[in-house]
Design an enzyme around this catalytic site. Structure first.
Site, short mmCIF file in Angstrom:
data_model
loop_
_atom_site.label_atom_id
_atom_site.label_comp_id
_atom_site.label_asym_id
_atom_site.label_seq_id
_atom_site.Cartn_x
_atom_site.Cartn_y
_atom_site.Cartn_z
N LEU A 221 0.81 -1.22 0.00
CA LEU A 221 0.00 0.00 0.00
C LEU A 221 0.84 1.26 0.00
CD1 LEU A 221 -2.68 -1.05 2.65
CD2 LEU A 221 -2.94 -1.04 0.17
N GLN B 239 4.99 3.11 1.54
CA GLN B 239 6.27 2.99 2.23
C GLN B 239 6.44 4.16 3.17
OE1 GLN B 239 8.84 0.56 1.78
NE2 GLN B 239 9.85 1.55 3.49
N GLY B 240 6.66 3.86 4.44
CA GLY B 240 6.93 4.90 5.42
C GLY B 240 8.35 4.81 5.92
N GLY B 241 8.72 5.76 6.76
CA GLY B 241 10.07 5.79 7.29
C GLY B 241 10.37 4.58 8.16
N PHE B 242 9.32 3.99 8.79
CA PHE B 242 9.52 2.83 9.65
C PHE B 242 9.32 1.52 8.90
CE2 PHE B 242 8.66 5.09 13.92
CZ PHE B 242 10.00 5.43 14.00
N GLY B 243 9.01 1.57 7.64
CA GLY B 243 8.86 0.34 6.86
C GLY B 243 7.62 0.35 6.00
N PRO B 244 7.46 -0.67 5.16
CA PRO B 244 6.34 -0.74 4.23
C PRO B 244 5.04 -1.18 4.90
CG PRO B 244 7.70 -2.68 4.00
CD PRO B 244 8.40 -1.80 4.99
N LYS C 196 1.60 -3.43 8.85
CA LYS C 196 2.80 -2.58 8.86
C LYS C 196 3.99 -3.43 9.29
CE LYS C 196 3.40 0.81 11.88
NZ LYS C 196 3.28 2.13 12.52
N ASP D 223 3.96 13.18 16.08
CA ASP D 223 4.23 13.01 14.65
C ASP D 223 2.95 13.16 13.83
OD1 ASP D 223 5.96 12.65 12.51
OD2 ASP D 223 5.79 10.47 12.52
#
Length: 822
Positions: free
Chosen positions: A513, A515-520, A535, A632
């Site tokens: 879905l 990609q974030g800074g902490f993972g896909p 996540k 955040d």
């Protein structure tokens, strides 16, 4: 192709009379003109194009209409679906008909107008801006050009806004959408959609005969079995029923957004929008929602798995075509392993080896039902009937037979009641071989069982010892978290890694879905068809076991409609996984920063989203059992459900403050550039007012459609806060509003939101309001608001949206960005 401008006035009049925009020139085929391979005509607005195309890797040519300015060729109408041509074919007008001729001048396709048109009459074909190809006689005695034929009356697999699917009561002719055979073959496929005028509903059929889905009757606004239609801020659906015809049609409130309604090769009908940012079609809704609910999705004797929509064959069967199955086309189904038909006349003895049993959902439409006293009688009845393919029996005495191929078999979830179906297996020859080798099988089975048991026991003991050594060596290599520090039990379900791997198809890119800074983040489909967002935290993300525990325990204790709900977690070795409720519309930034999708959020919807975010944040600060600072908050951490309701997500950086405290300090500054308050970025001091600052930034981004980290007023290189402050003090604040909102917005609400946002981003945290006060300001009518002081905006000399390391800065020159932020 050379086009002429004769009879311009009449053609323009024709376009206006049909409700479409048209200009003479490249959108027109006149008599004695033709379109050949390599030539096209284009609608006057440049939206649609007609010509010859070759789908996929095919060398066959088809005449079709497609969106011109979309990167992936999107065909919406095909003339010669069943009869492809070579590159020497051409389209022209002969005797009042549009005709497609091959290289031998043989007729391949025609509009087939029965009425004769005098050869001297001026007949033209025009591709209109709505994608409709019309054929008209401009020489009619009437002042209005005579419409001879239009492609909207003959849809193929798709229909566009303004088109229709209906039933003509005068001619008894139906308009039917028929899927392509596959993605590279536009010939008619197995699935079709049509209108059932008696029940005022849409139905989908397999092979034009077997109905497997219905929309339910029209309720005056939507079809009740299609919940996606209730999101009618984008589409305007209509159902018309009069003495001449009944039909379903739709339009868009914003006609500039490319859209299509298709009968897909998957067996689902889909409403799609084009997304410029995704560079792909965005699925607005689809029916049936589950792939396994499509009839014969896995073909004959195939079993559909609802967890990942994959197919397998019944025991004793194999794929009919390995090539098709490898390309995820399962429609050809399965055949018996030895590819022999059951010759039941040659079988005189009913043995267990003749039957294969599978625990699956029962096939559709059994052919015979009888009542018997016990299971053996049911089995005997099927055995003695050469037409019987399979049977099932339940304790109530109901015995059901199926003849011919079996379709619509589904793998049962763990929560469903077991249903065993007995299927006739191979031929008499197979049974004879099985009988002769029975003794050898028994001997070999016993020996094999002993060997397997020995090896299994040894492997289990070795694995357990190795696992204990791994757990001893590293604190994070544990199977799951039963308790958090201090003995606090996690009130969240634990999911096995194997279950997650199946649900996400081994974390395949097709299910990714974002990609974030902490993972896909992946989409997972779990037993029962439940969709869940998965996540998977990256080992390089900077989020360790403490942050992971923090997120699990925090969200488990929070209950609010504007907070994302945690459904489960998994820790296995180095894997740290969180499972959230699935949000079909992804995150807020997907919409507001996209040139096309932003038009889907009018002012009312944005105002509701602002209120929803505010209420969720107020709950964290004031109303929950814990006082929580998110730290955040940003548009990518605001998820949208199917009704576009906002839900705050990602609590990995959140912190609890004890008692009446409202602030704390940290040496490790983490967050996202553009959303961090100046006191946090410079001194590590975070408080409830830090989240208030972030909320103010989010409001301004939603109103303007611009990112805070962009540049505005290039001579001073202001970010969004600086630009908003400049517009405010110059009393030009409405100029912040995104252009697509100007018609739908309530001016007083917009000004109120800008005022509140600027109060939230004031440089001094003591001047910022509490979230509880922010909600009162937003919902209050006629409330007099304070004038804001100068915000903590930035005047920069260069732009960078990349992460950087933490550093000390002054209040008005924030350069911190995320460290492991998402």
């Amino acid at each position: 192709m050379e086009m002429k401008n004769n009879h311009s006035f009449l053609v323009l009049f024709l376009c206006f009379s049909l409700g479409t925009n048209l200009s003479i020139g490249e959108d027109t085929i006149s008599m004695n003109e033709s379109v050949s391979s390599g030539q096209t005509i284009i609608s006057s607005s440049g939206t649609f194009e007609l010509g010859f195309f070759t789908p996929g890797n095919s060398f066959k040519y088809y005449l079709g209409i497609w969106y011109k300015n979309i990167s992936s060729q999107t065909v919406v109408w095909v003339a010669n679906r069943e009869t492809p041509v070579s590159d020497a074919a051409h389209l022209t007008i002969i005797q009042g008909n549009l005709v497609l001729l091959d290289k031998f001048q043989s007729l391949v396709w025609s509009t087939n107008i029965s009425r004769s048109v005098p050869p001297k009459n001026l007949v033209i074909a025009v591709l209109c801006d709505d994608g409709n190809l019309i054929l008209s006689d401009l020489s009619s005695n009437s002042s209005i050009p005579l419409l001879l034929w239009q492609s909207f009356d003959y849809p193929t697999h798709a229909f566009l806004p303004g088109g229709k699917v209906g039933y003509d009561k005068r001619t008894q002719r139906k308009q039917v959408l028929i899927s392509w055979k596959d993605l590279n073959d536009p010939s008619p496929g197995l699935f079709s959609m049509e209108l059932d005028p008696r029940r005022a509903q849409l139905v989908i059929k397999w092979n034009r005969t077997t109905q497997y889905w219905a929309s339910s009757s029209w309720n005056g606004r939507t079809f009740s079995s299609v919940p996606g239609m209730r999101l009618n801020y984008i589409f305007n659906y209509s159902y018309i029923d009069n003495e001449n015809e009944s039909y379903f049609t739709y339009s868009l409130y914003n006609s500039e957004i490319p859209s299509k309604f298709i009968m897909d090769v998957s067996g689902q009908i889909k409403q799609l929008l084009w997304s410029t940012s995704l560079d792909d079609w965005y699925p607005f809704w689809a029916q049936p929602t589950e792939q396994c609910d499509v009839y014969a999705n896995c073909g004959a004797f195939g079993v559909c798995n609802n967890v990942n929509s994959s197919c397998n064959c019944l025991s004793g069967f194999k794929a009919r075509s390995d090539a098709e199955w490898n390309s995820n086309n399962y429609s050809s189904g399965c055949v018996r392993v030895r590819d022999q038909e059951v010759q039941c006349n040659g079988i005189t003895e009913d043995k267990d080896s003749f039957w294969m049993n599978s625990i699956v959902s029962l096939p559709a439409s059994q052919d015979t039902n009888i009542t018997v006293a016990e299971a053996s009688q049911c089995r005997s009845a099927c055995f003695n009937n050469c037409s019987c393919t399979a049977y099932t029996y339940d304790v109530s005495g109901a015995c059901s037979f199926w003849t011919g191929d079996l379709f619509n078999l589904q793998q049962l979830s763990k929560t469903e009641t077991e249903k065993t179906i007995f299927v006739k297996s191979g031929s008499p020859e197979d049974q004879t071989k099985a009988k002769k080798s029975m003794k050898l099988v028994v001997l070999l089975s016993s020996t094999t069982a002993f060997i397997v048991l020995f090896i299994g026991s040894f492997s289990y003991i070795y694995y357990r010892r190795r696992r204990r050594r791994m757990t001893k060596g590293t604190g994070t290599q544990i199977s799951h978290l039963d308790k958090i520090g201090g003995g606090e039990i996690i009130d969240v379900p634990y999911f096995c890694l194997e279950t997650i791997l199946v649900a996400t198809d081994n974390f395949s890119n097709a299910n990714k879905l974002g990609q974030g800074g902490f993972g896909p983040v992946y989409k997972g489909i779990f037993p029962g068809g439940k969709e869940i967002a998965v996540k998977r935290l990256s080992s390089h993300s900077g989020q360790g076991i403490d942050e992971f525990k923090n997120e699990v325990t925090l969200i488990a204790k929070l209950q609010h409609r504007n907070l994302v709900r945690l459904l489960g977690y998994c820790i296995n070795g180095k894997e740290q996984i969180l499972l959230y409720e699935y949000m079909p519309n992804k995150s807020l930034d997907t919409f507001i920063f996209d040139g096309e999708l932003c038009k889907l959020l009018d002012w009312k919807k944005r105002y509701d989203i602002i209120l929803g975010i505010g209420r969720g944040l107020a709950y964290l600060h004031h109303d929950s059992r814990l006082r929580i600072i998110h730290r955040d908050l940003k548009t990518s951490n605001i998820l949208l459900d199917e009704d576009m309701n906002p839900k705050i997500a990602d609590f990995g950086l959140a912190r609890i403050v004890e008692g009446r405290r409202t602030e704390a300090k940290t040496e490790k500054i983490v967050g996202t550039y553009g959303y961090m308050s100046p006191e946090y970025a410079s001194d590590g001091l975070f408080s409830l007012k830090s989240d208030v600052f972030s909320f103010g930034v989010v409001i301004l981004e939603m109103i303007s459609g611009r990112k805070n980290t962009g540049f505005y007023q290039s001579e001073e290189a202001l970010n969004l806060l600086g630009y908003a402050w400049r517009m405010w003090i110059e009393e030009r604040a409405m100029q912040l509003t995104e252009k697509s909102l100007l018609e739908s917005c309530n001016r007083s609400e917009v000004m109120k939101c800008i005022n509140v946002a600027l109060l939230c981003v004031q440089e001094d945290s003591n001047d910022r309001p509490k979230m509880s006060d922010v909600i009162v300001m937003l919902v209050g009518e006629g409330t007099s608001l304070q004038r804001p002081n100068r915000p903590a905006f930035v005047i920069r000399t260069h732009a960078s949206s990349r992460p950087s390391s933490p550093s000390k800065v002054s209040n008005n020159q924030v350069t911190i960005t995320e460290e492991g932020g998402r």
